[in-house]
Design a protein around this motif. Structure first.
Motif, short mmCIF file in Angstrom:
data_model
loop_
_atom_site.label_atom_id
_atom_site.label_comp_id
_atom_site.label_asym_id
_atom_site.label_seq_id
_atom_site.Cartn_x
_atom_site.Cartn_y
_atom_site.Cartn_z
N ALA A 8 0.83 -1.21 0.00
CA ALA A 8 0.00 0.00 0.00
C ALA A 8 0.86 1.25 0.00
O ALA A 8 0.57 2.22 -0.71
N ARG A 9 1.95 1.25 0.80
CA ARG A 9 2.79 2.44 0.87
C ARG A 9 3.48 2.70 -0.46
O ARG A 9 3.60 3.85 -0.89
N GLN A 10 3.94 1.63 -1.10
CA GLN A 10 4.59 1.79 -2.39
C GLN A 10 3.63 2.36 -3.43
O GLN A 10 4.00 3.21 -4.24
N LYS A 11 2.40 1.89 -3.40
CA LYS A 11 1.41 2.40 -4.35
C LYS A 11 1.16 3.89 -4.15
O LYS A 11 1.09 4.66 -5.11
N LYS A 12 1.05 4.29 -2.88
CA LYS A 12 0.80 5.71 -2.62
C LYS A 12 2.00 6.56 -2.99
O LYS A 12 1.85 7.66 -3.52
N ASP A 13 3.21 6.03 -2.73
CA ASP A 13 4.41 6.78 -3.12
C ASP A 13 4.49 6.94 -4.63
O ASP A 13 4.88 7.99 -5.15
N LEU A 14 4.12 5.88 -5.35
CA LEU A 14 4.14 5.96 -6.80
C LEU A 14 3.09 6.95 -7.31
O LEU A 14 3.36 7.75 -8.22
N LEU A 15 1.91 6.92 -6.70
CA LEU A 15 0.87 7.87 -7.08
C LEU A 15 1.32 9.30 -6.82
O LEU A 15 1.11 10.19 -7.64
N LYS A 16 1.97 9.51 -5.68
CA LYS A 16 2.48 10.84 -5.34
C LYS A 16 3.51 11.29 -6.37
O LYS A 16 3.50 12.43 -6.83
N HIS A 17 4.39 10.38 -6.76
CA HIS A 17 5.40 10.71 -7.77
C HIS A 17 4.75 11.11 -9.09
O HIS A 17 5.15 12.08 -9.73
N MET A 18 3.71 10.40 -9.47
CA MET A 18 3.05 10.70 -10.74
C MET A 18 2.31 12.04 -10.69
O MET A 18 2.29 12.79 -11.67
N ILE A 19 1.70 12.34 -9.53
CA ILE A 19 1.04 13.64 -9.40
C ILE A 19 2.06 14.76 -9.48
O ILE A 19 1.83 15.79 -10.12
N LEU A 20 3.21 14.55 -8.85
CA LEU A 20 4.27 15.56 -8.94
C LEU A 20 4.76 15.71 -10.38
O LEU A 20 5.14 16.81 -10.80
N GLN A 21 4.74 14.61 -11.14
CA GLN A 21 5.08 14.71 -12.56
C GLN A 21 4.12 15.65 -13.29
O GLN A 21 4.52 16.43 -14.16
N LEU A 22 2.85 15.58 -12.92
CA LEU A 22 1.87 16.48 -13.52
C LEU A 22 2.25 17.93 -13.23
O LEU A 22 2.17 18.80 -14.10
N HIS A 23 2.66 18.19 -12.00
CA HIS A 23 3.03 19.56 -11.62
C HIS A 23 4.28 20.02 -12.34
O HIS A 23 4.50 21.22 -12.50
N GLU A 24 5.10 19.07 -12.76
CA GLU A 24 6.31 19.42 -13.49
C GLU A 24 6.07 19.54 -14.98
O GLU A 24 6.99 19.81 -15.75
N GLY A 25 4.81 19.33 -15.39
CA GLY A 25 4.46 19.57 -16.79
C GLY A 25 4.35 18.35 -17.66
O GLY A 25 4.16 18.48 -18.87
N VAL A 26 4.48 17.15 -17.09
CA VAL A 26 4.33 15.95 -17.90
C VAL A 26 2.89 15.84 -18.37
O VAL A 26 1.95 16.09 -17.61
N ALA A 27 2.66 15.48 -19.61
CA ALA A 27 1.32 15.46 -20.21
C ALA A 27 0.40 14.53 -19.42
O ALA A 27 0.79 13.42 -19.07
N PRO A 28 -0.84 14.97 -19.16
CA PRO A 28 -1.78 14.13 -18.42
C PRO A 28 -1.99 12.76 -19.02
O PRO A 28 -2.05 11.76 -18.31
N GLN A 29 -2.07 12.67 -20.34
CA GLN A 29 -2.31 11.38 -20.98
C GLN A 29 -1.15 10.43 -20.75
O GLN A 29 -1.33 9.23 -20.55
N GLU A 30 0.06 10.98 -20.76
CA GLU A 30 1.25 10.15 -20.52
C GLU A 30 1.24 9.58 -19.11
O GLU A 30 1.55 8.40 -18.89
N VAL A 31 0.85 10.42 -18.13
CA VAL A 31 0.78 9.94 -16.75
C VAL A 31 -0.33 8.90 -16.61
O VAL A 31 -0.19 7.91 -15.90
#
Length: 410
Positions: A8-31
């Motif tokens: 569960a913790r790994q999943k949430k950390d991965l989700l957090k990383h992907m949300i931060l990717q959105l904030h860094e400008g990575v395209a929503p569809q790619e995420v």
């Protein structure tokens, strides 16, 4: 790879990383593709917890709000909703869901109007479509009561449970939606003599973004907010929300079933609510006052000084249909467009002190109906609102002679 990421913790950390990717400008569809490939479906509570953690770790709430729609785009279809809890009619969640269904019906009608307008020749008149959209947007603006119940009743209880981030972000989205709807209403009021081509431009720039904002909020409620609230709030908290909801009003839906949670001592709860209401010339219990108002032989409707419908009697023989969905709604939106100017003139004259009473009488379905409006003022003469009194005078107009003795039952 999803089977490897089962912690569960790994999943949430991965989700957090992907949300931060959105904030860094990575395209929503790619995420979104990454989410689908690496994680499969994301439990809704993980989304809530990660958002809360990001805010707690210093990500500005304004930044979360700014990219909230991008998050939704990336996560839509990846958030795993739990099966909707089987809540009974009358429960606040049941009411929220029924209101969302009513809002979705209005949005669908607007989409039909948008498509209808798009099918017209560019130089064709668009006035008829504007009238349709004005009616639908007036209904859509009733969402204000839905949002106020969330902000003033739901969110405070979530905060007591330590959940502050999602309510703050959602409140910000409410305010954005309010601005969209306000802009749509203003554009509709100013769209006299518009062509179909001009109307199509307004639909793309103003109208569709407004209705889409309401639609997106419904998605967030159904998939994140309401399941989270059902998980966190107690029966007692839900009952307090239920009891206070009527003060704000309902949106396009009138809950008809009372809700009495089995675990709450209703009688004990009602003791404090049935104390006597002291007035200058006497007092009532709430039960006595309710029955008194519903027994008088005419209909009363009260509109406060802000033009908001606050109360109506519920006698057995109503003259004009009323349901509780009008409570908390602007009185101007409760009348057809053809008569709104008359209502506004009465209110304006009452507010300025130019008039204190307005009377009308009509023949309706063979009955003689009296409709009177009275300005309400306090002892200092300050305007408090309007009282509407409607009465069927058919039988009284037919009275002749005198009846001095009681002959009840003969």
């Amino acid at each position: 790879m999803s089977e490897l990421i089962n912690n569960a913790r790994q999943k949430k950390d991965l989700l957090k990383h992907m949300i931060l990717q959105l904030h860094e400008g990575v395209a929503p569809q790619e995420v979104k593709v990454q989410l689908a490939r690496l994680m499969g479906r994301v439990p809704y509570n993980d989304v809530v917890e990660v958002e809360q953690e990001l805010i707690s770790e210093g990500l500005p709430q304004e930044e979360v709000l700014r990219l909230c729609d991008i998050h939704t785009l990336a996560l839509k279809g990846q958030i795993e909703p739990e099966q909707p809890a089987d809540v009974p009619p009358g429960h606040p969640v049941h009411t929220f869901r029924e209101e969302n269904k009513a809002l979705e019906r209005v949005i669908a009608q607007l989409e039909n109007s948008y498509n209808d307008a798009a099918s017209l020749a560019e130089n064709a008149p668009g006035e008829e479509r504007i009238g349709q959209m004005r009616f639908h947007f007036a209904s859509l603006c009733d969402v204000e009561k839905h949002y106020k119940r969330k902000e003033n009743l739901l969110f405070p209880y979530l905060e007591k449970h330590g959940i502050t981030g999602p309510p703050t972000v959602m409140w910000g989205k409410h305010d954005e939606t309010r601005e969209f709807l306000k802009g749509a209403i203003e554009a509709l009021e100013g769209a006299k003599g518009i062509s179909a081509g001009e109307l199509d431009a307004l639909i793309k720039i103003i109208f569709r973004p407004a209705s889409e904002a309401v639609k997106e909020m419904i998605y967030k409620e159904e998939n994140i907010l309401l399941p989270m609230c059902l998980d966190k709030l107690t029966e007692e908290e839900w009952y307090h929300i239920y009891r206070q909801s009527l003060e704000i009003g309902f949106c396009l839906y009138d809950p008809t079933m009372p809700w009495h949670p089995a675990k709450i001592d209703i009688k004990a709860e009602e003791v404090s609510a049935t104390g006597r209401i002291q007035l200058p010339s006497g007092s009532f219990t709430i039960a006595e006052l309710t029955q008194l108002l519903n027994t008088i032989p005419f209909d009363l409707t009260f509109v406060d000084k802000d033009d908001t419908v606050r109360f109506f009697t519920q006698g057995q023989e109503r003259i004009f249909a009323r349901n509780r969905a009008i409570l908390g709604r602007q009185v101007q939106l409760c009348h057809p467009p053809s008569s709104v100017h008359i209502v506004q003139k009465i209110i304006d004259d009452f507010r300025t002190g130019k008039q204190n009473r307005a009377a009308f009488w009509i023949n309706m379905h063979g009955k003689f109906i009296s409709i009177e409006y009275f300005a309400l003022r306090d002892e200092a003469g300050e305007y408090l609102g309007v009282l509407e009194v409607s009465q069927d005078l058919t039988a009284k107009r037919a009275l002749q002679g005198e009846q001095r003795l009681l002959n009840h039952g003969e």
